[in-house]
Design a protein around this motif. Structure first.
Motif, short mmCIF file in Angstrom:
data_model
loop_
_atom_site.label_atom_id
_atom_site.label_comp_id
_atom_site.label_asym_id
_atom_site.label_seq_id
_atom_site.Cartn_x
_atom_site.Cartn_y
_atom_site.Cartn_z
N UNK A 25 0.82 -1.22 0.00
CA UNK A 25 0.00 0.00 0.00
C UNK A 25 0.85 1.27 0.00
N UNK A 26 2.11 1.13 -0.36
CA UNK A 26 3.02 2.28 -0.41
C UNK A 26 3.59 2.42 -1.81
N UNK A 27 3.85 3.67 -2.20
CA UNK A 27 4.44 3.93 -3.51
C UNK A 27 5.15 5.27 -3.51
N UNK A 28 5.97 5.46 -4.52
CA UNK A 28 6.75 6.69 -4.67
C UNK A 28 6.62 7.15 -6.12
N UNK A 29 6.17 8.40 -6.30
CA UNK A 29 5.91 8.93 -7.64
C UNK A 29 6.74 10.19 -7.85
N UNK A 30 7.40 10.28 -9.00
CA UNK A 30 8.23 11.46 -9.32
C UNK A 30 7.34 12.67 -9.56
N UNK A 31 7.71 13.81 -8.96
CA UNK A 31 7.01 15.08 -9.16
C UNK A 31 7.82 15.95 -10.12
N UNK A 38 0.11 19.00 -10.77
CA UNK A 38 1.07 17.90 -10.91
C UNK A 38 1.01 16.96 -9.71
N UNK A 39 0.82 17.54 -8.53
CA UNK A 39 0.72 16.71 -7.33
C UNK A 39 -0.55 15.87 -7.35
N UNK A 40 -1.65 16.45 -7.84
CA UNK A 40 -2.90 15.70 -7.94
C UNK A 40 -2.75 14.54 -8.92
N UNK A 41 -2.06 14.79 -10.04
CA UNK A 41 -1.83 13.73 -11.01
C UNK A 41 -0.93 12.64 -10.43
N UNK A 42 0.04 13.06 -9.62
CA UNK A 42 0.93 12.09 -8.98
C UNK A 42 0.15 11.22 -7.99
N UNK A 43 -0.81 11.81 -7.28
CA UNK A 43 -1.64 11.04 -6.36
C UNK A 43 -2.46 9.99 -7.10
N UNK A 44 -3.02 10.40 -8.24
CA UNK A 44 -3.80 9.46 -9.05
C UNK A 44 -2.90 8.35 -9.59
N UNK A 45 -1.70 8.71 -9.99
CA UNK A 45 -0.75 7.71 -10.49
C UNK A 45 -0.35 6.75 -9.37
N UNK A 46 -0.15 7.30 -8.17
CA UNK A 46 0.19 6.45 -7.04
C UNK A 46 -0.93 5.49 -6.69
N UNK A 48 -3.15 4.28 -8.74
CA UNK A 48 -3.15 3.23 -9.78
C UNK A 48 -2.06 2.20 -9.50
N UNK A 49 -0.85 2.65 -9.14
CA UNK A 49 0.25 1.73 -8.87
C UNK A 49 -0.07 0.78 -7.72
N UNK A 50 -0.68 1.33 -6.66
CA UNK A 50 -1.03 0.49 -5.51
C UNK A 50 -2.15 -0.48 -5.87
N UNK A 51 -3.13 -0.03 -6.63
CA UNK A 51 -4.22 -0.91 -7.04
C UNK A 51 -3.72 -2.05 -7.92
N UNK A 92 5.79 10.64 -1.76
CA UNK A 92 5.73 9.32 -1.13
C UNK A 92 4.35 9.13 -0.50
N UNK A 93 3.66 8.10 -0.91
CA UNK A 93 2.26 7.90 -0.54
C UNK A 93 2.04 6.56 0.14
N UNK A 94 1.20 6.58 1.17
CA UNK A 94 0.71 5.36 1.80
C UNK A 94 -0.82 5.40 1.75
N UNK A 95 -1.41 4.32 1.27
CA UNK A 95 -2.86 4.28 1.10
C UNK A 95 -3.49 3.40 2.17
N UNK A 96 -4.75 3.70 2.49
CA UNK A 96 -5.50 2.97 3.50
C UNK A 96 -5.91 1.61 2.96
N UNK A 97 -5.42 0.54 3.62
CA UNK A 97 -5.67 -0.81 3.12
C UNK A 97 -7.15 -1.17 3.09
N UNK A 98 -7.90 -0.79 4.13
CA UNK A 98 -9.32 -1.11 4.17
C UNK A 98 -10.10 -0.43 3.07
N UNK A 99 -9.78 0.83 2.81
CA UNK A 99 -10.50 1.55 1.76
C UNK A 99 -10.13 1.02 0.37
N UNK A 100 -8.88 0.64 0.20
CA UNK A 100 -8.47 0.05 -1.08
C UNK A 100 -9.21 -1.26 -1.31
N UNK A 101 -9.34 -2.04 -0.26
CA UNK A 101 -10.06 -3.31 -0.40
C UNK A 101 -11.53 -3.07 -0.70
#
Length: 409
Positions: A25-31, A38-46, A48-51, A92-101
């Protein structure tokens, strides 16, 4: 609960060997810049990577529900910060596991849990008409690219160390020709869950051609397997080729291990597992069941001889549960006559049950065996002894169907 009785009986429960991926549930996206868009797009990209990592599907973004969620990924983020990767600023992003599920469930997508198959990678490279096997810590530029691509998909990969045993067990022609017998024998010392053979050809333009074979089973099962290995070819820069290869391999393994979510859950039912002879068997079995992606909870409610009955609450369908269970060689479905099960006292006398557990059970009355000669009404419950454990709250519903399995201890 019966499980607490086993806690008293266990002096030590050995851990199950498994590869646990901790960064799903963690990822790192270049800004590229400090712009808010750009940060909003990076969040969306992150997101997607976690999903992709969690679902096991490289094309998860094609799902309509997922596409909509990616337009507003902020609610799924539990933590974020800024870092640096190869001199570039990153988010650097960490996503909520329960919400992702929950999101994957709404999308009727799949879920691949943290327990993942360890992949042993045999990599042989051809450059300037010379071939060599790349070992762990060899320092070849292709290896870190492959490790990075595997990490992005949540694949635990290892490479052979290249000691005397490896060098004498397997030759370059064996790998290049894809000869199954020597590959399987040389791989057994690492005890992986899958074996990947990669042949790399370096091109004059610094691109690379990769051809690969994936054996999605343990080495001792490869030779006699009726299923041909998965194969593929990719080319491009080292980064692109290894990413394309690992995406195909991850998708292949996810088709075997990931569990479908969002369908109708079959709720709870019961299974009986025979040949559970020691406390170590019990805890190993319980952990294995609990770690299945299709399982919400497991509760042991009945012991008879060397058989244990579990109530299993499902997150998915019974078919998905059986499919997952069938992938573990330690358990198999087998007809066992409850009336033919060896009685608890006989097991103690013959030493079939762990002597330490048996002694504690006899002296402290922690577990009461069920008399196989008792009436059907009596055999559906534990004896009403004041010192026995009350598991009435955990007894399965009457309508639940009991399936019988056999534990290979």
């Amino acid at each position: 609960m019966l499980r607490f009785a086993f806690l008293f009986l266990a002096l030590l429960a050995l851990p199950v060997k498994a590869a646990t991926v901790t960064n799903l549930y963690q990822t790192q996206v270049v800004l590229p810049d400090t712009d808010k868009q750009s940060e909003k797009q990076a969040q969306a990209q992150g997101l997607e990577q976690v999903l992709i990592k969690v679902s096991g599907q490289s094309a998860i973004a094609n799902n309509e529900v997922i596409r909509k969620a990616m337009t507003n990924s902020r609610p799924y983020i539990s933590q974020f910060g800024y870092g640096n990767l190869n001199g570039e600023r990153t988010l650097e992003l960490t996503f909520n596991g329960g919400q992702i599920r929950d999101l994957l469930t709404k999308a009727n997508a799949t879920l691949w849990n943290e327990q993942r198959p360890t992949i042993l990678v045999w990599l042989v490279e051809e450059s300037n008409r010379e071939r060599e096997i790349l070992w762990d810590q060899s320092g070849n530029s292709l290896q870190p690219q492959m490790n990075l691509a595997a990490d992005k998909r949540g694949l635990p990969v290892i490479m052979p160390i290249g000691d005397f045993d490896d060098v004498t067990a397997l030759s370059i022609p064996d790998l290049w020709g894809g000869f199954v017998q020597p590959i399987a024998e040389a791989s057994q010392r690492y005890n992986p869950d899958a074996v990947l053979v990669v042949r790399a050809r370096k091109q004059a333009d610094d691109n690379v051609n990769l051809s690969w074979q994936l054996f999605p089973q343990k080495p001792d099962q490869i030779v006699n397997s009726q299923k041909a290995p998965a194969e593929g070819r990719v080319s491009g820069t080292a980064a692109k080729a290894t990413t394309d290869m690992m995406n195909k391999i991850a998708d292949e393994l996810a088709a075997k291990y990931a569990v479908q979510l969002g369908g109708a859950s079959d709720g709870a039912f019961a299974i009986q597992v025979g040949n559970v002879k020691t406390t170590e068997d019990f805890f190993t079995l319980e952990r294995m069941l609990t770690n299945l992606t299709s399982v919400a909870s497991v509760n042991a409610n009945r012991l008879q001889g060397d058989s244990v009955q579990f109530d299993v609450k499902l997150l998915s369908s019974e078919a998905a549960f059986r499919r997952e269970l069938g992938q573990d060689s330690r358990i198999s479905q087998k007809a066992i006559d409850i009336q033919d099960t060896i009685e608890f006292e006989d097991n103690i006398a013959t030493g079939v049950i762990d002597p330490v557990a048996a002694d504690i059970a006899k002296n402290n009355m922690l577990i009461k065996p069920i008399d196989p000669q008792a009436s059907s009404e009596q055999s559906d419950q534990l004896p009403a002894d004041p010192n026995a454990i009350d598991v009435s709250a955990t007894i399965q519903p009457e309508q639940a169907q009991v399936e019988v399995y056999y534990w290979k201890s």
